[in-house]
Design an enzyme around this catalytic site. Structure first.
Site, PDB file in Angstrom:
ATOM      1  N   ASP A 335       0.839  -1.192   0.000  1.00 18.29           N
ATOM      2  CA  ASP A 335       0.000   0.000   0.000  1.00 18.29           C
ATOM      3  C   ASP A 335       0.882   1.253   0.000  1.00 18.29           C
ATOM      4  O   ASP A 335       1.834   1.357   0.781  1.00 18.29           O
ATOM      5  CB  ASP A 335      -0.888  -0.029   1.246  1.00 18.29           C
ATOM      6  CG  ASP A 335      -1.826   1.150   1.326  1.00 18.29           C
ATOM      7  OD1 ASP A 335      -2.696   1.273   0.452  1.00 18.29           O
ATOM      8  OD2 ASP A 335      -1.689   1.945   2.271  1.00 18.29           O
ATOM      9  N   GLU A 372       1.863  -0.439  -5.073  1.00 24.16           N
ATOM     10  CA  GLU A 372       0.924   0.630  -5.412  1.00 24.16           C
ATOM     11  C   GLU A 372       1.799   1.864  -5.604  1.00 24.16           C
ATOM     12  O   GLU A 372       2.276   2.445  -4.625  1.00 24.16           O
ATOM     13  CB  GLU A 372      -0.095   0.850  -4.300  1.00 24.16           C
ATOM     14  CG  GLU A 372      -1.109   1.925  -4.657  1.00 24.16           C
ATOM     15  CD  GLU A 372      -2.103   2.204  -3.528  1.00 24.16           C
ATOM     16  OE1 GLU A 372      -3.281   2.473  -3.842  1.00 24.16           O
ATOM     17  OE2 GLU A 372      -1.697   2.177  -2.353  1.00 24.16           O
TER      18      GLU A 372
END
Length: 693
Positions: A335, A372
């Protein structure tokens, strides 16, 4: 003869042996706890009664042993022991020491609640587990299909899973769920965060919860509420055992387990939010901040983890090693990965010591690493810049595919012509060579149309705007630019014309995703048309709004059948999943050579690529995998709402076997065959796939 002195490569600072063996290590005479704090004056270990977690039965002063590490050894540190630490240190800008605060030890393998909000005790874990003959499946990248799912949401409503297993790790490994995953054709289940996490005080005040889990308390402990009631009652050791049992059963079925990991910030939040661990241990060593002690927010969550420090970076690396080795997971999706690659000047560099250590660590060899590739800080958009062996979420793919099938069509209804032609869409279809370098190839791209964050596939074709009032933020949260199209009615409608057009749009989006070069990612439930009623930021809803429904209408069963057919076509045809980019005039194994034709079967002219009036394309992909026969497919794309006809290209001696059409409500059972020069009708905004024999 004097031999030159051997020069050994420098050991990365974050592999400093002073940082080895942090946390609890068990031995025959008890355990040793090692805790790092670069600026603390004192660290104490407190052990607690197993029943009354407010009662400390022993307090031990830990001894500094060098490198900022404090250590204590005691026979009381045994499997199942509850403990916490207290840390004292200097006051002043950046420091938040309080020698009375009970803190989570960062390397804890287990946690239990002390009773109050933000009150936790660490638990010593033995961790033994019989893996038997289970092994990581090692799915090759070109065959990988990722299925992004929430542990609870995926299984909570499944009618064939016993109620006691609903919403649990054990439920995810139930035969009914494994059967769905295998029959669908996915290979790798990517779980939304399963590290222990907490709900933010603001959400608790609103009566909501942090459902997605992007608010980590600890990087080594599985989230206990996802375990069965029986495991929770038995304690953290049983919770970990249930998690490992899930991994084992999924592996035995040939399915990989990937974890969405949140190392960029923690549940401690910004100033004024809870102090549960890092903030009280060494605030300046774990969080990015100015010299005045003001947090530098690269994540939008208030406290970006400072991986430019050796201890913070090592914590991340040790956590990855633990999950990969001791828990046997197959990969990680990072993330806001850009935050992890920011240096001491807060600038991103792909050669950051932590990113380098992750990709070079022998303990992580063969592990799937997915970035990401953005955060909210300066220079935070880094798609394409992570380098091999990283895979990256491809937001450019997402946006272009949504534009082509949705917002461009919406525009054309109002302006009589689309805003752009088909060229940019074709680039994404063929592997995004303008984003990923030749040495990385198309498999560096994780293609997605939807994810947990944003509209579901069904909502993407049913809503023009977000509907997030239930989140308690007056509809201010969530993305405003969705590139969605409601096709003539906002949300629920009984208009069969609108509904039929929406269903075809879903098939076009799913077809594009699963027939594109790259690694596809499906969001759980999209294969069955799941809706969140227009909420594009449902992170705070643990309810039927976010749980996958298994009560399917006929059209939803048809969509599931289309997804299965598409994944079968992907498996059967290597030309749809090239490993490398082709190069003109060369034969490159496992690269798809591409030929592009217009609707007349003629080679696509340069002026048509970007002409908004020409949005019809025939895409011929030819691949010769190593030690296999050549494989050819023809994918036809028609991007306007008026029906048309195409003339199949003149390929000597070829025949075209129909494999799939997005115009069909249910997948056709007959393999209709055509020859070069045949004229084939196409419905408006549709796709058709042929195998070329």
């Amino acid at each position: 003869m004097v031999l030159p002195e051997t020069v050994l490569p420098a050991r990365p600072a974050l592999l400093n042996p002073a940082l080895d063996d942090l946390g609890v290590r068990l031995g025959p005479d008890g355990g040793t706890l090692r805790v790092w704090s670069g600026t603390a004056d004192s660290v104490q270990l407190l052990l607690f009664d197993d029943v009354d977690l407010d009662w400390a039965t022993e307090t031990i002063d830990m001894v500094p042993v060098g490198g900022g590490v404090f250590q204590a050894t005691t026979p009381l540190l045994r499997a199942g022991a509850r403990y916490a630490i207290r840390v004292g240190g200097p006051q002043g800008p950046g420091h938040l020491f309080n020698p009375e605060s009970l803190l989570i030890e960062p390397y804890s393998r287990g946690l239990v609640s002390g009773g109050g909000t933000g009150d936790w005790r660490s638990v010593v874990i033995d961790g033994s587990f019989d893996w038997g003959s289970s092994a990581k499946p090692g799915v090759p990248l070109d065959r990988t299909v990722i299925y992004e799912a929430h542990v609870k949401g995926l299984t909570k409503r499944h009618p064939l899973i016993p109620p006691a297993l609903h919403g649990t790790y054990a439920g995810l490994a139930h035969p009914a769920m494994i059967e769905h995953l295998l029959s669908l054709g996915v290979t790798s289940v990517e779980l939304l965060p399963v590290h222990a996490y907490a709900t933010e005080p603001r959400l608790l005040q609103l009566g909501l919860t942090n459902y997605w889990g992007y608010n980590s308390l600890n990087f080594f402990t599985p989230h206990a509420p996802y375990a069965t009631a029986a495991s929770r009652a038995e304690g953290p050791e049983a919770v970990l055992r249930e998690f490992k049992g899930m991994v084992k059963l999924l592996h035995e079925a040939g399915l990989e387990v990937l974890l969405d990991v949140v190392y960029n910030h923690t549940a401690e939040g910004g100033i004024g939010d809870p102090r549960t661990s890092f903030r009280g241990i060494d605030n300046t060593g774990y969080y990015r901040q100015t010299g005045e002690g003001v947090y530098i927010d690269e994540t939008g969550c208030g406290n970006a983890v400072d991986t430019s420090t050796d201890a913070a970076a090592r914590l991340v690396l040790d956590s990855l090693r633990y999950w990969s080795d001791e828990v046997q997971v197959d990969g990680f999706r990072f993330d806001l990965a850009v935050t992890l690659g920011r240096d001491e000047r807060h600038s991103f560099t792909p050669d950051h010591p932590l990113l380098t250590a992750i990709r070079e660590d022998p303990a992580l060899a063969g592990t799937k690493l997915i970035a990401e590739p953005w955060d909210v800080g300066m220079g935070g958009w880094q798609t394409g810049n992570f380098g091999s062996p990283w895979l990256e979420w491809n937001d450019r793919y997402r946006d272009r595919v949504r534009n082509f099938w949705l917002s461009d069509v919406d525009y054309a209804r109002r302006a009589d012509t689309a805003p752009v032609g088909i060229g940019g869409f074709a680039t994404r279809l063929a592997g995004s060579s303008n984003t990923f370098s030749e040495d990385r190839g198309p498999l560096a791209s994780v293609n997605f149309v939807t994810a947990h964050d944003g509209f579901t596939l069904r909502d993407l074709v049913s809503y023009d705007v977000k509907h997030n009032l239930g989140n308690g933020e007056q509809n201010r949260d969530g993305a405003d630019t969705n590139r969605s199209f409601n096709h003539g009615a906002e949300g629920r409608t009984d208009d069969e014309r609108v509904l039929a057009t929406r269903r075809k749009a879903m098939r076009n989006l799913m077809g594009t995703l699963l027939l594109s070069a790259g690694v596809p990612m499906i969001t759980a439930g999209d294969e069955m048309g799941r809706t969140q009623r227009g909420n594009n930021n449902a992170y705070c809803h643990d309810s039927a709004l976010t749980w996958v429904s298994w009560d399917l209408a006929p059209w939803q069963r048809d969509l599931l059948a289309h997804t299965q057919r598409l994944l079968q076509a992907r498996r059967d045809n290597p030309a749809l999943r090239p490993k490398r980019f082709a190069r003109a005039g060369e034969t490159i194994p496992s690269a798809s050579v591409m030929d592009w034709f217009d609707e007349h079967g003629e080679t696509m002219s340069s002026d048509r690529w970007n002409d908004p009036a020409h949005r019809t394309l025939q895409y011929l992909a030819t691949s010769t995998p190593e030690d296999e026969e050549p494989n050819r497919v023809l994918l036809v794309i028609h991007g306007t709402e008026e029906p048309t006809e195409i003339t199949l290209p003149a390929l000597t001696g070829a025949s075209f076997v129909s494999l799939w059409s997005s115009a069909d409500e249910a997948p056709a059972d007959d393999d209709e065959t055509f020859v070069p020069g045949d004229v084939v009708p196409l419905a408006g905004t549709s796709m058709r796939l042929f195998r070329v024999d």
